[in-house]
Design a protein around this motif. Structure first.
Motif, mmCIF file in Angstrom:
data_model
loop_
_atom_site.group_PDB
_atom_site.id
_atom_site.type_symbol
_atom_site.label_atom_id
_atom_site.label_comp_id
_atom_site.label_asym_id
_atom_site.label_seq_id
_atom_site.Cartn_x
_atom_site.Cartn_y
_atom_site.Cartn_z
ATOM 1 N N VAL A 114 0.851 -1.177 0.000
ATOM 2 C CA VAL A 114 0.000 0.000 0.000
ATOM 3 C C VAL A 114 0.891 1.234 0.000
ATOM 4 O O VAL A 114 1.944 1.252 0.653
ATOM 5 N N GLU A 115 0.490 2.229 -0.777
ATOM 6 C CA GLU A 115 1.253 3.470 -0.829
ATOM 7 C C GLU A 115 0.380 4.590 -0.285
ATOM 8 O O GLU A 115 -0.804 4.695 -0.627
ATOM 9 N N HIS A 116 0.960 5.412 0.584
ATOM 10 C CA HIS A 116 0.225 6.516 1.195
ATOM 11 C C HIS A 116 1.177 7.682 1.392
ATOM 12 O O HIS A 116 2.231 7.522 2.024
ATOM 13 N N GLU A 117 0.824 8.825 0.815
ATOM 14 C CA GLU A 117 1.664 10.025 0.937
ATOM 15 C C GLU A 117 3.102 9.735 0.502
ATOM 16 O O GLU A 117 4.054 10.233 1.098
ATOM 17 N N GLY A 118 3.258 8.894 -0.522
ATOM 18 C CA GLY A 118 4.579 8.582 -1.048
ATOM 19 C C GLY A 118 5.362 7.551 -0.252
ATOM 20 O O GLY A 118 6.525 7.278 -0.543
ATOM 21 N N VAL A 119 4.739 6.957 0.759
ATOM 22 C CA VAL A 119 5.392 5.924 1.579
ATOM 23 C C VAL A 119 4.819 4.569 1.165
ATOM 24 O O VAL A 119 3.600 4.393 1.107
ATOM 25 N N ARG A 120 5.722 3.620 0.863
ATOM 26 C CA ARG A 120 5.296 2.263 0.473
ATOM 27 C C ARG A 120 5.470 1.305 1.646
ATOM 28 O O ARG A 120 6.570 1.127 2.144
ATOM 29 N N LEU A 121 4.346 0.697 2.031
ATOM 30 C CA LEU A 121 4.349 -0.296 3.100
ATOM 31 C C LEU A 121 4.011 -1.655 2.506
ATOM 32 O O LEU A 121 3.014 -1.783 1.780
ATOM 33 N N ALA A 122 4.824 -2.647 2.797
ATOM 34 C CA ALA A 122 4.567 -4.020 2.370
ATOM 35 C C ALA A 122 4.044 -4.775 3.588
ATOM 36 O O ALA A 122 4.716 -4.830 4.620
ATOM 37 N N ASN A 131 9.851 -2.850 -3.207
ATOM 38 C CA ASN A 131 10.391 -1.496 -3.154
ATOM 39 C C ASN A 131 9.776 -0.724 -1.993
ATOM 40 O O ASN A 131 9.382 0.436 -2.113
ATOM 41 N N ALA A 132 9.663 -1.407 -0.849
ATOM 42 C CA ALA A 132 8.971 -0.864 0.314
ATOM 43 C C ALA A 132 9.898 -0.003 1.182
ATOM 44 O O ALA A 132 11.079 -0.313 1.338
ATOM 45 N N ASP A 133 9.321 1.045 1.735
ATOM 46 C CA ASP A 133 10.027 1.827 2.751
ATOM 47 C C ASP A 133 10.030 1.072 4.070
ATOM 48 O O ASP A 133 10.935 1.235 4.885
ATOM 49 N N LEU A 134 8.983 0.246 4.272
ATOM 50 C CA LEU A 134 8.834 -0.465 5.530
ATOM 51 C C LEU A 134 8.036 -1.742 5.285
ATOM 52 O O LEU A 134 7.001 -1.705 4.614
ATOM 53 N N VAL A 135 8.518 -2.849 5.837
ATOM 54 C CA VAL A 135 7.766 -4.101 5.831
ATOM 55 C C VAL A 135 7.057 -4.193 7.176
ATOM 56 O O VAL A 135 7.685 -4.048 8.227
ATOM 57 N N CYS A 136 5.748 -4.408 7.144
ATOM 58 C CA CYS A 136 4.950 -4.551 8.361
ATOM 59 C C CYS A 136 4.518 -6.002 8.476
ATOM 60 O O CYS A 136 3.974 -6.569 7.527
ATOM 61 N N VAL A 137 4.780 -6.595 9.622
ATOM 62 C CA VAL A 137 4.582 -8.024 9.818
ATOM 63 C C VAL A 137 3.994 -8.267 11.207
ATOM 64 O O VAL A 137 4.224 -7.488 12.131
ATOM 65 N N GLY A 138 3.223 -9.322 11.344
ATOM 66 C CA GLY A 138 2.653 -9.679 12.639
ATOM 67 C C GLY A 138 3.149 -11.030 13.092
ATOM 68 O O GLY A 138 4.336 -11.327 13.030
ATOM 69 N N HIS A 139 2.239 -11.854 13.550
ATOM 70 C CA HIS A 139 2.404 -13.254 13.912
ATOM 71 C C HIS A 139 3.059 -13.498 15.269
ATOM 72 O O HIS A 139 2.535 -14.250 16.067
ATOM 73 N N SER A 140 4.201 -12.890 15.563
ATOM 74 C CA SER A 140 4.916 -13.214 16.806
ATOM 75 C C SER A 140 4.317 -12.541 18.033
ATOM 76 O O SER A 140 4.614 -12.948 19.153
ATOM 77 N N HIS A 141 3.505 -11.511 17.850
ATOM 78 C CA HIS A 141 2.928 -10.703 18.927
ATOM 79 C C HIS A 141 3.987 -9.869 19.641
ATOM 80 O O HIS A 141 3.689 -9.218 20.634
ATOM 81 N N LYS A 142 5.209 -9.865 19.154
ATOM 82 C CA LYS A 142 6.300 -9.116 19.787
ATOM 83 C C LYS A 142 6.462 -7.758 19.101
ATOM 84 O O LYS A 142 6.892 -7.689 17.945
ATOM 85 N N PRO A 143 6.124 -6.662 19.807
ATOM 86 C CA PRO A 143 6.277 -5.346 19.191
ATOM 87 C C PRO A 143 7.752 -4.976 19.050
ATOM 88 O O PRO A 143 8.498 -4.983 20.044
#
Length: 179
Positions: free
Chosen positions: A84-92, A112-124
């Protein structure tokens, strides 16, 4: 948040049955956000519906991926990964149950992501895998052995400021990404 910045909220691992389980600062952040990203494990279609409804009624955008605990009804509506791209920031976005560190780094580079966002482990946590930045917002509602959390990103002109925040409003980690 300054007037020139845009807020993105990242959540994961709700593990709900009837609702979004949003509370405190997490609930207000979701309502204030321009974009809300969820990294999977809603666990019921009702929970996905409520997230969509809350974000839509607040005028925000919503992006989500399915997790390993999501049933077929959820998987039919959202994919296993998305960019998803928002305000020029790409999040995978990906749940992460099939991704070790090398696969996450490759997904980030291929997207080509600025940030990869991932869950599963519950560890912030926020970490870097080589040149790829990875954010796990933890779980706001089912923290298991970690503290409950969500992530807030402030998109500025030159930097993306990030915070890991607990539902009671405590910011317990900050990070920055250059744009």
């Amino acid at each position: 948040w300054g007037p020139s910045s845009r807020m993105i909220v990242v959540l994961s691992d709700t593990h709900g049955t009837t609702g979004s389980r949003l509370d405190g600062r997490t609930a207000s952040a979701v309502r204030e956000a321009d974009l809300v990203c969820h990294c999977g494990d809603f666990t019921t279609e009702t929970v996905l519906d409520e997230f969509e409804s809350v974000v839509e009624s607040a005028g925000g955008e919503f992006a989500a991926v399915a997790g390993n605990n999501d049933p077929p009804a959820v998987r039919e509506r959202i994919s296993d990964d998305t960019v998803v791209e928002h305000e020029g920031v790409r999040l995978a976005l990906v749940h992460g149950h099939r991704h070790h560190d090398t696969a996450l780094a490759m997904f980030g580079r291929q997207s080509n992501a600025d940030l990869v966002c991932v869950g599963h482990s519950h560890k912030p946590e926020f970490r870097r895998l080589g040149q790829v930045s990875v954010l796990n917002p933890g779980s706001h509602a089912d923290p298991r052995r970690y503290r409950p959390a969500h992530a807030e990103l402030s998109v500025g002109a030159k930097v993306i400021g990030g915070s890991l925040v607990s539902p009671d409003g405590e910011t317990f980690e900050r990070f920055e990404l250059p744009r």
